[in-house]
Design a protein around this motif. Sequence first.
Motif, PDB file in Angstrom:
ATOM      1  N   GLU A  17      42.957 -11.043  19.508  1.00  9.59           N
ATOM      2  CA  GLU A  17      43.696 -12.290  19.366  1.00  9.59           C
ATOM      3  C   GLU A  17      43.007 -13.196  18.344  1.00  9.59           C
ATOM      4  N   PRO A  18      43.707 -13.656  17.308  1.00 14.42           N
ATOM      5  CA  PRO A  18      43.085 -14.422  16.226  1.00 14.42           C
ATOM      6  C   PRO A  18      42.448 -15.738  16.680  1.00 14.42           C
ATOM      7  N   MET A  19      43.081 -16.441  17.603  1.00 16.52           N
ATOM      8  CA  MET A  19      42.537 -17.721  18.042  1.00 16.52           C
ATOM      9  C   MET A  19      41.238 -17.526  18.819  1.00 16.52           C
ATOM     10  N   ARG A  20      41.181 -16.505  19.629  1.00 18.15           N
ATOM     11  CA  ARG A  20      39.953 -16.228  20.384  1.00 18.15           C
ATOM     12  C   ARG A  20      38.841 -15.741  19.460  1.00 18.15           C
ATOM     13  N   VAL A  21      39.195 -15.013  18.424  1.00 17.84           N
ATOM     14  CA  VAL A  21      38.199 -14.597  17.429  1.00 17.84           C
ATOM     15  C   VAL A  21      37.626 -15.833  16.739  1.00 17.84           C
ATOM     16  N   ALA A  22      38.477 -16.785  16.397  1.00 13.75           N
ATOM     17  CA  ALA A  22      38.004 -18.016  15.761  1.00 13.75           C
ATOM     18  C   ALA A  22      37.094 -18.801  16.701  1.00 13.75           C
ATOM     19  N   LEU A  23      37.425 -18.849  17.983  1.00 14.07           N
ATOM     20  CA  LEU A  23      36.566 -19.535  18.946  1.00 14.07           C
ATOM     21  C   LEU A  23      35.214 -18.828  19.101  1.00 14.07           C
ATOM     22  N   ALA A  24      35.225 -17.502  19.064  1.00 17.74           N
ATOM     23  CA  ALA A  24      33.956 -16.763  19.125  1.00 17.74           C
ATOM     24  C   ALA A  24      33.124 -17.028  17.875  1.00 17.74           C
ATOM     25  N   LEU A  25      33.769 -17.133  16.718  1.00 14.91           N
ATOM     26  CA  LEU A  25      33.048 -17.439  15.484  1.00 14.91           C
ATOM     27  C   LEU A  25      32.481 -18.861  15.522  1.00 14.91           C
ATOM     28  N   ILE A  26      33.232 -19.804  16.077  1.00 10.62           N
ATOM     29  CA  ILE A  26      32.720 -21.170  16.234  1.00 10.62           C
ATOM     30  C   ILE A  26      31.501 -21.174  17.144  1.00 10.62           C
ATOM     31  N   VAL A  41      14.055 -26.778  11.457  1.00  6.97           N
ATOM     32  CA  VAL A  41      14.727 -27.078  10.192  1.00  6.97           C
ATOM     33  C   VAL A  41      16.023 -27.829  10.521  1.00  6.97           C
ATOM     34  N   HIS A  42      15.857 -29.081  10.897  1.00  8.57           N
ATOM     35  CA  HIS A  42      16.971 -29.882  11.387  1.00  8.57           C
ATOM     36  C   HIS A  42      18.000 -30.166  10.305  1.00  8.57           C
ATOM     37  N   PHE A  43      17.557 -30.243   9.058  1.00  8.31           N
ATOM     38  CA  PHE A  43      18.470 -30.481   7.940  1.00  8.31           C
ATOM     39  C   PHE A  43      19.473 -29.333   7.830  1.00  8.31           C
ATOM     40  N   ILE A  44      18.969 -28.101   7.899  1.00  5.83           N
ATOM     41  CA  ILE A  44      19.850 -26.924   7.812  1.00  5.83           C
ATOM     42  C   ILE A  44      20.717 -26.827   9.056  1.00  5.83           C
ATOM     43  N   ALA A  45      20.158 -27.185  10.221  1.00  4.00           N
ATOM     44  CA  ALA A  45      20.941 -27.151  11.455  1.00  4.00           C
ATOM     45  C   ALA A  45      22.116 -28.119  11.375  1.00  4.00           C
ATOM     46  N   ALA A  46      21.855 -29.310  10.848  1.00  5.32           N
ATOM     47  CA  ALA A  46      22.933 -30.298  10.720  1.00  5.32           C
ATOM     48  C   ALA A  46      24.001 -29.820   9.747  1.00  5.32           C
ATOM     49  N   PHE A  47      23.600 -29.244   8.628  1.00 12.46           N
ATOM     50  CA  PHE A  47      24.583 -28.730   7.678  1.00 12.46           C
ATOM     51  C   PHE A  47      25.328 -27.529   8.235  1.00 12.46           C
ATOM     52  N   GLN A  48      24.663 -26.708   9.025  1.00  8.83           N
ATOM     53  CA  GLN A  48      25.330 -25.571   9.662  1.00  8.83           C
ATOM     54  C   GLN A  48      26.480 -26.069  10.536  1.00  8.83           C
ATOM     55  N   VAL A  49      26.202 -27.067  11.345  1.00  5.73           N
ATOM     56  CA  VAL A  49      27.227 -27.575  12.244  1.00  5.73           C
ATOM     57  C   VAL A  49      28.281 -28.375  11.480  1.00  5.73           C
ATOM     58  N   LEU A  50      27.848 -29.248  10.562  1.00  3.59           N
ATOM     59  CA  LEU A  50      28.807 -30.102   9.856  1.00  3.59           C
ATOM     60  C   LEU A  50      29.713 -29.318   8.918  1.00  3.59           C
ATOM     61  N   ILE A  51      29.122 -28.445   8.118  1.00  2.98           N
ATOM     62  CA  ILE A  51      29.921 -27.760   7.098  1.00  2.98           C
ATOM     63  C   ILE A  51      30.656 -26.560   7.662  1.00  2.98           C
ATOM     64  N   TYR A  52      29.937 -25.661   8.306  1.00  4.35           N
ATOM     65  CA  TYR A  52      30.590 -24.434   8.763  1.00  4.35           C
ATOM     66  C   TYR A  52      31.485 -24.671   9.967  1.00  4.35           C
ATOM     67  N   VAL A  56      34.878 -25.689   7.801  1.00  5.94           N
ATOM     68  CA  VAL A  56      35.447 -24.366   7.545  1.00  5.94           C
ATOM     69  C   VAL A  56      36.188 -23.840   8.766  1.00  5.94           C
ATOM     70  N   MET A  57      35.567 -23.956   9.944  1.00  7.92           N
ATOM     71  CA  MET A  57      36.219 -23.412  11.129  1.00  7.92           C
ATOM     72  C   MET A  57      37.445 -24.232  11.544  1.00  7.92           C
ATOM     73  N   VAL A  58      37.404 -25.544  11.349  1.00  7.73           N
ATOM     74  CA  VAL A  58      38.596 -26.345  11.630  1.00  7.73           C
ATOM     75  C   VAL A  58      39.734 -25.927  10.701  1.00  7.73           C
ATOM     76  N   PHE A  59      39.407 -25.675   9.453  1.00  8.83           N
ATOM     77  CA  PHE A  59      40.416 -25.197   8.509  1.00  8.83           C
ATOM     78  C   PHE A  59      40.971 -23.848   8.941  1.00  8.83           C
ATOM     79  N   MET A  60      40.110 -22.928   9.365  1.00 11.16           N
ATOM     80  CA  MET A  60      40.582 -21.609   9.793  1.00 11.16           C
ATOM     81  C   MET A  60      41.457 -21.701  11.035  1.00 11.16           C
ATOM     82  N   VAL A  61      41.061 -22.520  12.003  1.00 11.91           N
ATOM     83  CA  VAL A  61      41.883 -22.706  13.201  1.00 11.91           C
ATOM     84  C   VAL A  61      43.216 -23.335  12.830  1.00 11.91           C
TER      85      VAL A  61
END
Length: 143
Positions: A17-26, A41-52, A56-61
């Motif tokens: 199911e595509p929606m469940r795959v997207a939730l697993a990726l999130i 590495v809090h800077f990278i952690a923040a960018f991981q959550v903010l950008i990806y 990106v994941m909101v766009f994919m959903v």
Amino acid sequence: MGVIALLSAVLMLVIREPMRVALALITTMVMLGGIYGLLGVHFIAAFQVLIYVGAVMVFMVYVIMLLEVREVAGTRFSKLLVPGLVGFVLLVGAIGVSIWSILPASADAALPAGDTAFGISAFSIEFLNDYWLHFELTSVLLL
């Protein structure tokens, strides 16, 4: 967090199911952000959550919802589950063999006595001399 990231990554590969795959990726991306945060590495952690996760994941959903992809009735897992598992076992075996081959014979042989500093120049020389092929293979796999 590593176990949850690994489990959600495996679920991402086997669920149909595509929606469940997207939730697993999130879930995988959020857990990776948490791992980065725990590593300091809090800077990278923040960018991981903010950008990806945030962009990106909101766009994919949004695209999945816009395309109105219906959940598949019937089979729960993909037909490629067995070949994927075989490939995964082979990959883990190859990684295990390569790690086993580079382990030092004893803990004393791990680092020479005066070799404690490891800067950018030493890293780049080591990287370009010994690990460039691994880097290129990883970039092909990511592509």
